[in-house]
Structure formats: C-alpha cells, structure tokens
Design a protein around this motif. Structure first.
Motif, PDB file in Angstrom:
ATOM      1  N   PHE A  90       0.827  -1.210   0.000  1.00  0.00           N
ATOM      2  CA  PHE A  90       0.000   0.000   0.000  1.00  0.00           C
ATOM      3  C   PHE A  90       0.861   1.260   0.000  1.00  0.00           C
ATOM      4  CE2 PHE A  90      -3.711  -2.541   1.349  1.00  0.00           C
ATOM      5  CZ  PHE A  90      -4.684  -1.953   0.543  1.00  0.00           C
ATOM      6  N   GLY A  91       2.109   1.134   0.438  1.00  0.00           N
ATOM      7  CA  GLY A  91       3.014   2.283   0.402  1.00  0.00           C
ATOM      8  C   GLY A  91       3.184   2.832  -1.009  1.00  0.00           C
ATOM      9  N   PHE A  92       3.237   1.946  -2.021  1.00  0.00           N
ATOM     10  CA  PHE A  92       3.326   2.396  -3.409  1.00  0.00           C
ATOM     11  C   PHE A  92       2.051   3.136  -3.807  1.00  0.00           C
ATOM     12  CE2 PHE A  92       6.238  -1.286  -3.387  1.00  0.00           C
ATOM     13  CZ  PHE A  92       7.369  -0.688  -3.921  1.00  0.00           C
ATOM     14  N   ALA A  93       0.907   2.572  -3.395  1.00  0.00           N
ATOM     15  CA  ALA A  93      -0.376   3.205  -3.719  1.00  0.00           C
ATOM     16  C   ALA A  93      -0.476   4.587  -3.076  1.00  0.00           C
ATOM     17  CB  ALA A  93      -1.534   2.311  -3.252  1.00  0.00           C
ATOM     18  N   TYR A  94      -0.052   4.691  -1.807  1.00  0.00           N
ATOM     19  CA  TYR A  94      -0.089   5.983  -1.120  1.00  0.00           C
ATOM     20  C   TYR A  94       0.780   7.019  -1.852  1.00  0.00           C
ATOM     21  CZ  TYR A  94      -1.946   3.392   2.920  1.00  0.00           C
ATOM     22  OH  TYR A  94      -2.700   2.606   3.749  1.00  0.00           O
ATOM     23  N   THR A  95       1.956   6.595  -2.285  1.00  0.00           N
ATOM     24  CA  THR A  95       2.880   7.517  -2.943  1.00  0.00           C
ATOM     25  C   THR A  95       2.291   8.056  -4.248  1.00  0.00           C
ATOM     26  OG1 THR A  95       4.769   6.323  -1.992  1.00  0.00           O
ATOM     27  CG2 THR A  95       5.207   7.776  -3.874  1.00  0.00           C
ATOM     28  N   LEU A  96       1.772   7.170  -5.082  1.00  0.00           N
ATOM     29  CA  LEU A  96       1.159   7.600  -6.338  1.00  0.00           C
ATOM     30  C   LEU A  96      -0.043   8.500  -6.073  1.00  0.00           C
ATOM     31  CD1 LEU A  96       1.280   4.209  -8.297  1.00  0.00           C
ATOM     32  CD2 LEU A  96       2.687   6.238  -8.725  1.00  0.00           C
ATOM     33  N   MET A  97      -0.827   8.140  -5.076  1.00  0.00           N
ATOM     34  CA  MET A  97      -2.018   8.907  -4.732  1.00  0.00           C
ATOM     35  C   MET A  97      -1.675  10.335  -4.308  1.00  0.00           C
ATOM     36  SD  MET A  97      -3.391   9.923  -1.568  1.00  0.00           S
ATOM     37  CE  MET A  97      -2.883   8.657  -0.425  1.00  0.00           C
ATOM     38  N   VAL A  98      -0.675  10.479  -3.461  1.00  0.00           N
ATOM     39  CA  VAL A  98      -0.309  11.806  -2.973  1.00  0.00           C
ATOM     40  C   VAL A  98       0.257  12.665  -4.106  1.00  0.00           C
ATOM     41  CG1 VAL A  98       1.321  13.057  -1.509  1.00  0.00           C
ATOM     42  CG2 VAL A  98      -0.001  11.157  -0.566  1.00  0.00           C
ATOM     43  N   ILE A  99       1.081  12.085  -4.958  1.00  0.00           N
ATOM     44  CA  ILE A  99       1.646  12.843  -6.081  1.00  0.00           C
ATOM     45  C   ILE A  99       0.534  13.357  -6.995  1.00  0.00           C
ATOM     46  CG2 ILE A  99       3.043  12.663  -8.179  1.00  0.00           C
ATOM     47  CD1 ILE A  99       4.839  10.691  -6.661  1.00  0.00           C
ATOM     48  N   LEU A 100      -0.409  12.492  -7.343  1.00  0.00           N
ATOM     49  CA  LEU A 100      -1.507  12.908  -8.223  1.00  0.00           C
ATOM     50  C   LEU A 100      -2.398  13.952  -7.557  1.00  0.00           C
ATOM     51  CD1 LEU A 100      -2.468   9.480  -9.825  1.00  0.00           C
ATOM     52  CD2 LEU A 100      -1.401  11.429 -10.966  1.00  0.00           C
ATOM     53  N   THR A 101      -2.656  13.771  -6.279  1.00  0.00           N
ATOM     54  CA  THR A 101      -3.480  14.752  -5.559  1.00  0.00           C
ATOM     55  C   THR A 101      -2.804  16.114  -5.512  1.00  0.00           C
ATOM     56  OG1 THR A 101      -4.457  13.024  -4.162  1.00  0.00           O
ATOM     57  CG2 THR A 101      -4.619  15.283  -3.368  1.00  0.00           C
ATOM     58  N   ALA A 102      -1.509  16.122  -5.179  1.00  0.00           N
ATOM     59  CA  ALA A 102      -0.782  17.379  -5.016  1.00  0.00           C
ATOM     60  C   ALA A 102      -0.569  18.103  -6.333  1.00  0.00           C
ATOM     61  CB  ALA A 102       0.566  17.116  -4.345  1.00  0.00           C
ATOM     62  N   GLU A 103      -0.346  17.360  -7.414  1.00  0.00           N
ATOM     63  CA  GLU A 103       0.027  17.999  -8.670  1.00  0.00           C
ATOM     64  C   GLU A 103      -1.118  18.122  -9.669  1.00  0.00           C
ATOM     65  OE1 GLU A 103       2.823  19.396  -8.730  1.00  0.00           O
ATOM     66  OE2 GLU A 103       3.621  18.442  -6.918  1.00  0.00           O
ATOM     67  N   LEU A 104      -2.178  17.345  -9.493  1.00  0.00           N
ATOM     68  CA  LEU A 104      -3.285  17.398 -10.449  1.00  0.00           C
ATOM     69  C   LEU A 104      -4.539  18.035  -9.867  1.00  0.00           C
ATOM     70  CD1 LEU A 104      -4.652  16.678 -13.121  1.00  0.00           C
ATOM     71  CD2 LEU A 104      -5.088  14.391 -12.204  1.00  0.00           C
ATOM     72  N   PHE A 105      -5.025  17.500  -8.741  1.00  0.00           N
ATOM     73  CA  PHE A 105      -6.311  17.954  -8.212  1.00  0.00           C
ATOM     74  C   PHE A 105      -6.199  19.200  -7.324  1.00  0.00           C
ATOM     75  CE2 PHE A 105      -7.024  13.429  -9.118  1.00  0.00           C
ATOM     76  CZ  PHE A 105      -8.114  13.533  -9.963  1.00  0.00           C
ATOM     77  N   LEU A 106      -5.198  19.230  -6.449  1.00  0.00           N
ATOM     78  CA  LEU A 106      -5.079  20.343  -5.512  1.00  0.00           C
ATOM     79  C   LEU A 106      -5.022  21.712  -6.186  1.00  0.00           C
ATOM     80  CD1 LEU A 106      -4.628  21.560  -2.681  1.00  0.00           C
ATOM     81  CD2 LEU A 106      -2.179  21.119  -3.004  1.00  0.00           C
ATOM     82  N   PRO A 107      -4.177  21.907  -7.230  1.00  0.00           N
ATOM     83  CA  PRO A 107      -4.114  23.240  -7.843  1.00  0.00           C
ATOM     84  C   PRO A 107      -5.459  23.725  -8.372  1.00  0.00           C
ATOM     85  CG  PRO A 107      -2.257  21.897  -8.563  1.00  0.00           C
ATOM     86  CD  PRO A 107      -3.191  20.981  -7.832  1.00  0.00           C
ATOM     87  N   VAL A 108      -6.245  22.823  -8.926  1.00  0.00           N
ATOM     88  CA  VAL A 108      -7.553  23.205  -9.462  1.00  0.00           C
ATOM     89  C   VAL A 108      -8.454  23.712  -8.343  1.00  0.00           C
ATOM     90  CG1 VAL A 108      -9.638  22.376 -10.624  1.00  0.00           C
ATOM     91  CG2 VAL A 108      -7.384  21.603 -11.403  1.00  0.00           C
ATOM     92  N   PHE A 109      -8.540  22.939  -7.250  1.00  0.00           N
ATOM     93  CA  PHE A 109      -9.438  23.312  -6.156  1.00  0.00           C
ATOM     94  C   PHE A 109      -8.934  24.546  -5.409  1.00  0.00           C
ATOM     95  CE2 PHE A 109     -10.350  18.605  -6.285  1.00  0.00           C
ATOM     96  CZ  PHE A 109     -11.576  18.753  -6.911  1.00  0.00           C
ATOM     97  N   TYR A 110      -7.620  24.617  -5.164  1.00  0.00           N
ATOM     98  CA  TYR A 110      -7.094  25.729  -4.381  1.00  0.00           C
ATOM     99  C   TYR A 110      -7.256  27.047  -5.124  1.00  0.00           C
ATOM    100  CZ  TYR A 110      -4.285  28.154  -0.935  1.00  0.00           C
ATOM    101  OH  TYR A 110      -3.871  29.014   0.053  1.00  0.00           O
ATOM    102  N   ARG A 111      -6.940  27.064  -6.398  1.00  0.00           N
ATOM    103  CA  ARG A 111      -6.991  28.311  -7.162  1.00  0.00           C
ATOM    104  C   ARG A 111      -8.417  28.761  -7.468  1.00  0.00           C
ATOM    105  NH1 ARG A 111      -1.972  27.027 -11.389  1.00  0.00           N
ATOM    106  NH2 ARG A 111      -0.522  26.377  -9.739  1.00  0.00           N
ATOM    107  N   SER A 112      -9.354  27.849  -7.351  1.00  0.00           N
ATOM    108  CA  SER A 112     -10.744  28.213  -7.625  1.00  0.00           C
ATOM    109  C   SER A 112     -11.353  29.046  -6.504  1.00  0.00           C
ATOM    110  CB  SER A 112     -11.585  26.958  -7.834  1.00  0.00           C
ATOM    111  OG  SER A 112     -11.741  26.258  -6.618  1.00  0.00           O
ATOM    112  N   GLY A 113     -10.791  28.942  -5.276  1.00  0.00           N
ATOM    113  CA  GLY A 113     -11.318  29.692  -4.145  1.00  0.00           C
ATOM    114  C   GLY A 113     -12.608  29.125  -3.577  1.00  0.00           C
ATOM    115  N   ILE A 114     -12.947  27.893  -3.928  1.00  0.00           N
ATOM    116  CA  ILE A 114     -14.195  27.289  -3.451  1.00  0.00           C
ATOM    117  C   ILE A 114     -14.003  26.723  -2.050  1.00  0.00           C
ATOM    118  CG2 ILE A 114     -15.017  26.761  -5.767  1.00  0.00           C
ATOM    119  CD1 ILE A 114     -14.018  23.935  -5.447  1.00  0.00           C
ATOM    120  N   THR A 115     -15.122  26.510  -1.349  1.00  0.00           N
ATOM    121  CA  THR A 115     -15.096  25.892  -0.020  1.00  0.00           C
ATOM    122  C   THR A 115     -15.544  24.443  -0.097  1.00  0.00           C
ATOM    123  OG1 THR A 115     -15.529  28.012   1.060  1.00  0.00           O
ATOM    124  CG2 THR A 115     -15.995  26.030   2.336  1.00  0.00           C
TER     125      THR A 115
END
Length: 565
Positions: A90-115
C-alpha cells in the motif's frame, strides 16, 4: 517447544481508564480553547476552513490521523497476521495517490477559491451534477464513519470488556463537542495531538512485542517460516485479493478517491495559507502514512510470531480476526497499568480523527451546497450558528450509523469497499471535468450513474457472495501449542469471515468471476465506468462548446493532456 498457552490475558485497570479518558479530555479541551480564542471572529469561513490561514505541519498531521483510523490500528495488523506482509505494498499506492493529488487535483481546487469540492462540479457542468455528487459523498461518509466507530469499539469490548455503547457514545459526543465549538482549527489541532498518541501506542506495542518474542530478529525469522514475508506477488489475476497489481493499481484508485476529490481532504488543504503550504502538507502527510503503515505491518508480524503455534482466533480465545490486536495488546501489556489504556487511546485517536473530520466536512458541504444556495443573504453570525447546528446533526447521524456497521464484516475490507464503491465514480466524475475539457453535463451525469451502478453491483454482490479461499488465500494458522485445543489437528486455515449465502455447488460464473474481484478494484471499476460512459455520451450528444476559465480544467502544473474548447 514453547510453553503451552491458555486463554487468560490481562484486563483493563483503573490506570488504563484514566489514560484513555485523558484522550477525550485533551481533545475536548482543544475545542474549548479555540472556541474562546476565536469568539470574536464569527465568520463562517473561519469556522469551516480556518480562515484559510493554516500551516502545512498541523494539516499534514491531521490528514494522516484522520485517514489512518482505527481501521488501520486494529484491522491492518490482523490482516497481516492472516494474509502476510503484502499489505506493505500500500506504500506504493499511497505515494502515487499523494503525487496525483498534489500535482493534479489540488491546484484546481485551491486556485478556484471554493469551499465545497462539489461547487467545482456546478461551475464545470451543472447544478444537478453537483447535488448528486454531494448526496453520494454524504451517504458514503456517514456509512464509513459508522464502520470506524462501531468496529473498533466492538473489538475492544469483546476482548477487554470495555463498555461498547459507552465508547461509541463518548466518541460521538466528544467529536461533536469540539467540532461544534472550535470548527476546523479544533479538528486539525486535535488530529495533530491524536496522531502523536497513535504513534506512541504503536511504539509501545512494537517494543514490548519484540521483547516478548526474544527480539525483532527472532520474530522476523518466525514470520518468514510462517510464509508472512512473501510480499511481492505479480499475478495479474484481478480476482486475487492482494497482489502487487491489485494493491498498487486498485489501492491507488481507492485512495485517490479518498484523497484527491474528497471534501474532508480538500477542505483541510484549502485551509492552508498558500498553495505551497497545501502541497507540502500532502507530501508531509505521505511520510506520516508510510510511518503508520510500517508500524501496522510490523505489529502484525510480531503478533503472528508470538502466536505462531497457538492462534487465538482458531483456538476460540477471540471470536473474530479484528479482536486479535486488542487481545495481543492485553497479553503483552496486561502487567503494565496504563499501557493497555494507551493502546486503546491509540486506536480511538484514529476514530476521533476520522469522525471529527467527517462531521466538519459534512457540515461544510451541507451549508455550501444546500443552505447557502437557498438563503444567500445570511449574515456571518447566522451562517456560523447554522454550521454549528449542522455539526450537531451530523454528529448524531454518524453515531447512530455505528449500529448498522455490525453487519459489515472485516473492518479493513468493509471500510475500503465503501470508499471504493463511492469514491471511484466520484474520481471519474472530477477527472472528466479536469482531464477532458470537451465533456458536457450530459456525459458527466450519465457517466456518474453508470459508474456508480457498476461499482455498487460488484461491491454488494461480493458482500452477499464472498470470494472463495482460492482468491483470498489466507495463510495457515496453528493451534499446536494451545493448552485447550485438540492436538490431533494442529494446523488450521481459516474460512471466510462472512459465509456465502450460496453453497459451493450453487456458485455461478458471475459469482466466481465478477463478484470475486478484489475489493480494491471496486474503485477502478467505478472510475473506468464513469469516464468511458461519460466520454461516449458526450460524443453522442455533442462536445461542450462554451468557454471555460483555465482553472476549471488543467492548471499550469497539471498539463497531462492538451485541450481544445
């Protein structure tokens, strides 16, 4: 041969209850502290997202504590005990998950200013899609929270005689109390404290467990002899419960649904003062996830080494695998007043963190996606009081849901199955919006319906017709050295926890293939069903032609495909 074992283990003493109670007192105190500290700031933004001024450290600890819940503290070591150390993958799964979240999804949500995460879906598609996604999230979160409240309380109750309903109601009341008083800041800082308690509890178990086994090297050798260290199995068969591929690929999609597009995670990330703080919070959280994962796996191996010749479950000392870890803790720490209580605090730290995060996130999406849409002119003070009332409502709902969780079987598999069935389609829906800019609202809605239907079909079918041992492959357990068991049959391999309604002769091809799929692939099925059907419907009904702001789609750091409107 080792000395024959019997059923007796220690019981909870006064000091154990005192140590355990301290967890609740400190957590409640944090809520009171922030209620007093922020009493002059009555904005809903302050209550729901901490005024967007949080730093990466406490947010990282909060993320780790809330998602490495009692399911991990109690369930993961039992899983390693029964199936081996492949759980470490699961350590491999966690690593891939965090990278995708930080670099793909987070910027979209953070820059949108939504709650609310689901506000994005209305901006990108339409309001019905937003409402449908919000309702799915609410059902998913309430049901999942019921599992993480009830299952560890039941396991501890049956081993330690710790009061079942007292533990359940205390958890619900304390979480509701400090969520309602202190808002997100109280949740985050309580989680940070609870994370420290989780690590301390695991360390005590690892140290004393190694000592009882005669050292970590002895425990390691025993685990190896028992086949528990055969970690990497590259069999591509999707019906196998845990292989390298099911855990890495299926686990990544499951956890990406939990992290990448889940309100509870994103809400804490967007509470950070800058996008970089949010990104660092995710990467520091990855370190915490790996530490807790390592502790859980090693605890399972040490537990197996101690009981290699006398399995408490097969011998009847405990009635379910999820009771193994509490039994083990009382066995090795029973003579040290206060230390069993520390482990129980460790387990319930995960529960408190998960429940608090769930209550706060549910209150946020309900307010943002429903209340604020109906009454747009609410004052800050009124909005804050409504948010606090919603915390109370969902605290009651999550606590009440704990009763139904008794029918869900193994807590690890039940918890991840719930996330997989709901999280996969949600991940697919957000991916349609972010990765495929031509997707229209009809495609999004149709994809969500099909993806949800597929994932629930396989998930519910598997619950009714559990996979056979040929797919789950539990490792052999021994009762050879148990003082009260018939010595003529020392080796016993366990049967599935939930017996199938159908007998072996009645199992159809559908049951032995579709329903026998690894539970980690439920999310993948939902994701693929949503994306493929969403794209097909879009192509049949016409691509979206209106102009969208860049952050609705791919951000500057998320350019995985080129897009054209």
């Amino acid at each position: 041969m080792d000395k024959p074992r019997n059923q007796a283990v220690g019981t909870f003493q006064v000091w154990d209850y005192i140590v355990f109670a301290c967890l609740f007192v400190v957590s409640s105190g944090i809520g009171v502290f922030f209620a007093i500290k922020e009493r002059k700031n009555d904005s809903s933004s302050e209550f729901l997202v901490g005024g967007r001024q949080m730093t990466c450290g406490p947010v990282a600890l909060s993320l780790t504590a809330s998602f490495m819940s009692a399911v991990t503290v109690i369930g993961a070591p039992a899983d390693v005990y029964r199936f081996g150390a492949s759980y470490i993958i699961f350590g491999f799964a966690y690593t891939l998950m965090v990278i995708l979240t930080a670099e793909l999804f987070l910027p979209v949500f953070y820059r949108s200013g939504i709650t609310s995460t689901y506000e994005y879906l209305e901006l990108r598609f339409c309001k019905p899609v937003r409402i449908a996604a919000t309702l799915i999230y609410m059902v998913q979160t309430i049901v999942y929270t019921g599992v993480v409240v009830y299952a560890p309380a039941l396991a501890l109750n049956q081993v330690t005689q710790f009061n079942l309903w007292g533990a359940i109601f205390a958890t619900g009341i304390v979480c509701t109390f400090y969520c309602t008083l202190g808002g997100l800041k109280a949740v985050v800082w309580s989680d940070a404290f609870q994370m420290v308690v989780m690590v301390a509890g695991f360390l005590i178990v690892l140290i004393q467990g190694s000592y009882k086994n005669g050292g970590i090297s002895t425990a390691w050798s025993t685990a190896e002899a028992g086949g528990r260290l055969n970690v990497f199995d590259f069999d591509p068969n999707p019906l196998r419960r845990h292989t390298f591929w099911t855990v890495t690929v299926g686990g990544m999609f499951t956890w990406l649904g939990i992290y990448g597009v889940n309100q509870s995670t994103i809400q804490r990330c967007i509470s950070c003062k800058t996008e970089n703080h949010a990104r660092w919070a995710l990467y520091l959280n990855l370190l915490g996830l790996l530490v807790i994962l390592f502790c859980a796996v090693v605890s399972g191996l040490i537990m197996y080494a101690l009981y290699a010749n006398c399995d408490p479950w097969t011998a009847g000392y405990v009635s379910a695998p999820d009771q193994l870890m509490p039994y083990f803790v009382l066995d090795i720490l029973g003579n040290f007043p206060g230390l069993p209580g520390l482990f129980v605090a460790c387990a319930f730290s995960g529960t408190l963190s998960t429940v608090a995060a769930s209550i706060n996130a549910l209150a946020t999406v309900t307010y943002e996606d429903f209340v604020s849409q109906c009454w747009r002119d609410l004052s800050n003070r009124t909005a804050t009081w409504i948010s606090k009332a919603l915390c109370v409502v969902f605290g009651v709902a999550c606590t009440s849901m704990a009763v139904a969780a008794s029918y869900m079987g193994s807590i690890v598999q039940a918890a991840l199955s719930i996330h997989g069935m709901c999280g996969g389609p949600m991940l697919g829906l957000f991916s349609l919006g972010i990765l495929f800019p031509f997707t229209n609202s009809k495609g999004a809605a149709g994809g969500l319906i099909v993806g949800s239907a597929l994932s629930f079909w396989v998930g519910v079918g598997a619950f009714i017709h559990p996979a056979p041992d040929t797919n789950t492959r539990p490792l052999p357990l021994s009762t050879e050295n148990c003082s009260i068991v018939n010595h003529t049959a020392p080796l016993i391999t366990q049967t599935p926890l939930i017996m199938s309604i159908s007998s072996a002769s009645e199992r159809s091809v559908l049951i032995d293939s579709w329903y026998s799929m690894s539970y980690l692939y439920y999310s993948t099925v939902g994701f693929l069903g949503t994306v493929i059907m969403g794209l097909l419907i879009t192509l049949l009904t016409g691509k979206r032609g209106d102009n969208l702001r860049r952050w609705y789609l791919l951000t500057a750091k998320s350019q995985f495909i080129s897009y054209y409107l």
